[in-house]
Design a protein around this motif. Structure first.
Motif, PDB file in Angstrom:
ATOM      1  N   ALA A  15       0.819  -1.220   0.000  1.00 12.69           N
ATOM      2  CA  ALA A  15       0.000   0.000   0.000  1.00 12.69           C
ATOM      3  C   ALA A  15       0.848   1.264   0.000  1.00 12.69           C
ATOM      4  CB  ALA A  15      -0.935   0.000   1.206  1.00 12.69           C
ATOM      5  N   GLY A  16       2.177   1.119   0.027  1.00 12.01           N
ATOM      6  CA  GLY A  16       3.024   2.290  -0.088  1.00 12.01           C
ATOM      7  C   GLY A  16       3.747   2.709   1.166  1.00 12.01           C
ATOM      8  N   TYR A  17       3.646   1.927   2.238  1.00  5.97           N
ATOM      9  CA  TYR A  17       4.363   2.223   3.466  1.00  5.97           C
ATOM     10  C   TYR A  17       5.737   1.556   3.450  1.00  5.97           C
ATOM     11  CZ  TYR A  17      -0.130   3.693   5.485  1.00  5.97           C
ATOM     12  OH  TYR A  17      -1.321   4.336   5.733  1.00  5.97           O
ATOM     13  N   GLU A  18       6.676   2.139   4.146  1.00  9.94           N
ATOM     14  CA  GLU A  18       7.880   1.418   4.543  1.00  9.94           C
ATOM     15  C   GLU A  18       7.520   0.660   5.811  1.00  9.94           C
ATOM     16  OE1 GLU A  18      12.546   2.510   4.921  1.00  9.94           O
ATOM     17  OE2 GLU A  18      11.181   3.728   6.109  1.00  9.94           O
ATOM     18  N   VAL A  19       7.938  -0.588   5.936  1.00 13.40           N
ATOM     19  CA  VAL A  19       7.525  -1.420   7.062  1.00 13.40           C
ATOM     20  C   VAL A  19       8.754  -1.892   7.833  1.00 13.40           C
ATOM     21  CG1 VAL A  19       6.310  -3.496   7.793  1.00 13.40           C
ATOM     22  CG2 VAL A  19       5.432  -2.163   5.875  1.00 13.40           C
ATOM     23  N   HIS A  20       8.843  -1.473   9.085  1.00  9.88           N
ATOM     24  CA  HIS A  20       9.883  -1.934   9.994  1.00  9.88           C
ATOM     25  C   HIS A  20       9.224  -2.642  11.173  1.00  9.88           C
ATOM     26  CE1 HIS A  20      13.349   0.973   8.654  1.00  9.88           C
ATOM     27  NE2 HIS A  20      12.848   0.274   7.650  1.00  9.88           N
ATOM     28  N   PHE A  21      10.048  -3.153  12.064  1.00 11.52           N
ATOM     29  CA  PHE A  21       9.544  -3.848  13.247  1.00 11.52           C
ATOM     30  C   PHE A  21      10.227  -3.296  14.496  1.00 11.52           C
ATOM     31  CE2 PHE A  21       9.068  -6.808   9.713  1.00 11.52           C
ATOM     32  CZ  PHE A  21       7.728  -7.164   9.846  1.00 11.52           C
ATOM     33  N   ASN A  22       9.469  -3.211  15.562  1.00  9.67           N
ATOM     34  CA  ASN A  22      10.023  -2.938  16.884  1.00  9.67           C
ATOM     35  C   ASN A  22      10.003  -4.234  17.679  1.00  9.67           C
ATOM     36  OD1 ASN A  22      10.203  -0.260  16.224  1.00  9.67           O
ATOM     37  ND2 ASN A  22       8.910   0.489  17.896  1.00  9.67           N
TER      38      ASN A  22
END
Length: 391
Positions: free
Chosen positions: A274-281
């Motif tokens: 959908a166009g987000y950058e996706v990281h994890f915490n």
């Protein structure tokens, strides 16, 4: 045939999309979409609103109240200190009910952007304070007393204008750093959860739209709630979503009212597409018997189900547990089982914060050894997961 438990990952199968696009609608459209569905109403079933007069008179305040027809409104002089909420110790027993049924509307008086340098380059003035979820370790309620419902700030135009001016004043980013190699990163959700805020109003949508038009900057927020309505907001790569994850056993005890960890991981590809950058915490890391085994299981499952396109751009933050004496005392009144994990004096040391609060964190040697071990587990089981920073 054995069935896969609800909310877990099927072994040996790459992740499928968690949502269909028909589940999400632009937040600006009246009605429809996830935020009007039964899952969203379980999160927020607003029965009462406290509001400053200026918030009620604002366009955003009127929009919020239009979405809450018939809900009684009590005017208050200020959103920060409401005696019936924050000063009433009898509210401890209603901790989660208050989060479900009450929303506070206020005007953010002080608009400042602070340097950070860890998760983000800058902390932007948040559009909310507090949350409908009930994470037992959350730092936000430490100064509030006995209740911590969502406070939404209705002067969103001023917040967006402030951020835009600040971004423009920085110019292009001159050197890469751990926050981002090219863009100035602004945390827009330091004291709330933008995914939950989006159930009530368009503050999150407005901030995402603003960063879409700022080519030198990027918005960032951490979340523990999967809201598919955000898929329709078209961030065009200018917003970073950081899904917070922890072993499922810890989450069931400590992350009350949040989306299951499996759903947070399963949403990653949808949000990337959908166009987000996706990281994890990886947050918070709670040390207790079996923690290494359970973190290994989580990392293995993430490696199994996340598609290559998510792994190629993913990065993570490791945040070790920090707790607080006042919050510990409040938690004993509504969720004492959580304190069996969170309050471990034998492994923790005290630290006086800048505002005078007494915090506890893992002793230096304990924390150092745990971080070393967790990095080893990541290298062994999820080597694609780049660690941006550990704290």
């Amino acid at each position: 045939m054995e069935q896969t438990p609800a909310g877990s990952f099927p072994e040996g199968v790459e992740q499928q999309a968690l949502f269909g696009w028909e589940d999400a609608v632009p937040a600006s459209l009246p009605g429809g979409g996830f935020r009007d569905g039964p899952r969203a109403r379980r999160m927020l079933d607003v029965r009462e609103v406290y509001a400053e007069p200026a918030a009620l008179a604002s366009p955003r305040g009127r929009q919020i109240l239009e979405r809450l027809p018939g809900v009684p409104v009590t005017e208050v002089a200020g959103h920060w200190r409401i005696p019936s909420l924050h000063g009433n110790d009898g509210n401890i027993a209603r901790w989660t009910r208050i989060k479900t049924e009450i929303v506070v509307l206020g005007v953010k008086q002080t608009l400042t952007t602070r340097p950070n340098g860890r998760s983000a380059d800058w902390i932007a003035p948040g559009a909310s304070n507090g949350c409908a979820m009930a994470c037992a370790y959350c730092y936000v309620p430490r100064r509030k007393g006995y209740a911590n419902p969502i406070t939404l700030f209705t002067n969103i135009e001023a917040i967006v204008a402030h951020v835009r001016r600040h971004v423009q004043a920085q110019g292009p980013k001159r050197e890469p750093n751990q926050c981002d190699p090219q863009a100035w990163v602004y945390d827009i959700g330091e004291n709330g959860d933008c995914s939950v805020d989006a159930l009530v109003c368009d503050n999150t949508a407005d901030l995402i739209a603003a960063f879409r038009r700022l080519p030198t900057a990027k918005a960032s927020f951490a979340t523990k709630f999967v809201n598919p309505d955000l898929l329709a907001l078209d961030p065009q790569g200018r917003t970073r979503v950081r899904f917070s994850v922890m072993p499922a056993a810890d989450s069931r005890l400590l992350d009350l009212r949040t989306s299951p960890v499996a759903d947070r991981v399963a949403a990653a590809a949808d949000f990337l597409d959908a166009g987000y950058e996706v990281h994890f915490n990886l947050s918070p890391v709670v040390l207790r018997p079996g923690w290494q085994r359970d973190w290994t299981d989580l990392l293995v499952r993430m490696d199994d189900v996340l598609p290559g396109r998510v792994k190629e751009q993913a990065a993570a933050e490791i945040i070790m547990l920090t707790h607080n004496q006042q919050l510990h005392e409040v938690n004993l009144g509504w969720h004492p089982r959580a304190e069996d994990l969170l309050w471990q004096p034998a492994a923790q040391e005290t630290k006086r914060s800048e505002n005078g609060a007494l915090n506890v964190r893992y002793a230096r040697e304990v924390k150092r050894d745990a971080l070393t071990r967790l990095r080893e587990l990541i290298a062994a089981h999820a080597p694609w997961l780049r660690i941006r920073y550990a704290f």
